[in-house]
Design an enzyme around this catalytic site. Structure first.
Site, mmCIF file in Angstrom:
data_model
loop_
_atom_site.group_PDB
_atom_site.id
_atom_site.type_symbol
_atom_site.label_atom_id
_atom_site.label_comp_id
_atom_site.label_asym_id
_atom_site.label_seq_id
_atom_site.Cartn_x
_atom_site.Cartn_y
_atom_site.Cartn_z
ATOM 1 C CE LYS A 145 -3.816 -2.407 2.240
ATOM 2 N NZ LYS A 145 -4.493 -2.769 3.484
ATOM 3 C CD GLN A 190 -3.314 -4.379 6.642
ATOM 4 O OE1 GLN A 190 -3.289 -3.390 5.924
ATOM 5 N NE2 GLN A 190 -3.874 -5.507 6.249
ATOM 6 C CG ASP A 250 -9.583 0.156 4.981
ATOM 7 O OD1 ASP A 250 -9.451 -0.079 3.763
ATOM 8 O OD2 ASP A 250 -8.806 -0.264 5.848
#
Ligand code: NAD
Length: 281
Positions: A52, A96, A119
């Site tokens: 990422k 994460q 997200d």
């Protein structure tokens, strides 16, 4: 049968994002910024975060990773989130997952400013998705919708089946397909007769995490099959949840693993970060 090439599509989208980032810098002096919170030393999580960060760099997006040890306390993670919420140079915050078991993940995700929730895991954004309002949509299902769009596959009026009902994959996937006017079945571990549902599907999306779950006899002739699953076999190779070799000949379209949904997820993270930066006050 046509293979849906997520890798090429993601590359194209990432190039377009890089151009838009350049414009945003030039026109409004804004460099999009992404903060990643990485807890513990799970190798897969580290690998994803690295990918990422690299993708951000290539697109001209500033990114910073807050690495924390596995024994970090709930309050220390929360303090970092609060700090990032206030940081005017940070447009997107990504935690994460999975977090260690002593951490209350929901509480952490709910602390993220919904305007920085790239997200799309915050209940605010999930609610907006369910009601068809603009907001942040989780990257993986959003990537699937972009793939369908790119290959002119319109879910409208189709029977869709989503296997897997997690908050980050299956549920938002089903909501997006429903919003696109498909008739959607959502299956999960307690579904009585999985094959009865999958066999009806014109569009079958699978996100479970079990190699070989979907076999040839479970797929309708001519179906579009999207495989979100990622499973590492003992020999180190990556496979999805679909028995690709035997299912592919029956499909009109199918995504491979790797090279299907995975690259699209990263491209959508960049897209969401750019969206957040554009909405910066
Ligand atoms: P999860 O464990 O949170 O959810 C799994 C879901 O599958 C649950 O709803 C569960 O009820 C269901 N399930 C389990 N066994 C089943 C069975 N035998 N039959 C039917 N349903 C069953 O997992 P997740 O976070 O949603 O991820 C699912 C998969 O997608 C994993 O393989 C993950 O690695 C992958 N994934 C891929 C990407 C990508 O970018 N390609 C992104 C996120 C997740």
């Amino acid at each position: 049968m046509q293979i849906i090439d997520g890798k090429s599509l993601a590359k194209k989208i990432r190039e377009e994002i890089a151009l838009e980032v350049e414009l945003l810098k030039k026109d409004r002096d804004i460099t999009p910024g992404l903060a990643v919170v990485l807890v513990g030393d799970d190798p897969a999580s580290h690998a994803y975060v690295k990918m990422k960060a690299k993708a951000c760099k290539e697109a001209g997006i500033y990114s910073i990773t807050h690495e924390m040890p596995a024994n970090i306390s709930q309050s220390e993670i929360e303090e970092t989130i609060v700090m990032m919420n206030k940081n005017p140079n940070i447009d997107g915050i990504l935690v994460q997952l999975p977090l260690p078991s002593h951490i209350d993940t929901t509480k952490i995700l709910e602390l993220i400013d919904p305007k920085k929730d790239v997200d799309g895991f915050h209940a605010y954004n999930f609610g907006r998705l369910m009601t068809g309002l603009d907001g942040f949509v989780p990257c993986t299902p959003l990537g699937v919708m972009k793939m369908l769009q790119a290959y002119d596959i319109d879910p409208k009026g189709k029977d869709a089946c989503v296997v897997g009902a997690s908050n980050i994959v299956g549920k938002p996937m089903a909501a997006l397909l429903l919003n696109a006017f498909a008739t959607v079945d959502i299956c999960h571990i307690y579904t009585k007769d999985l094959a009865a549902h999958t066999r009806r599907a014109d569009i079958l999306v699978v996100g479970v995490g079990k190699a070989g779950l979907i076999t040839e006899d479970m797929v309708k002739e001519g179906a579009v099959v999207i495989d979100i699953g990622i499973n590492r076999l003992e020999d180190g190779s990556l496979v999805g949840d679909v028995d690709y070799e035997n299912v592919a000949p029956k499909c009109s379209y199918i995504t491979p693993v790797p090279g299907g949904v995975g690259p699209m997820t990263i491209a959508m993270l960049l897209k969401n970060t750019l969206k957040a930066a554009k909405e910066r006050k």
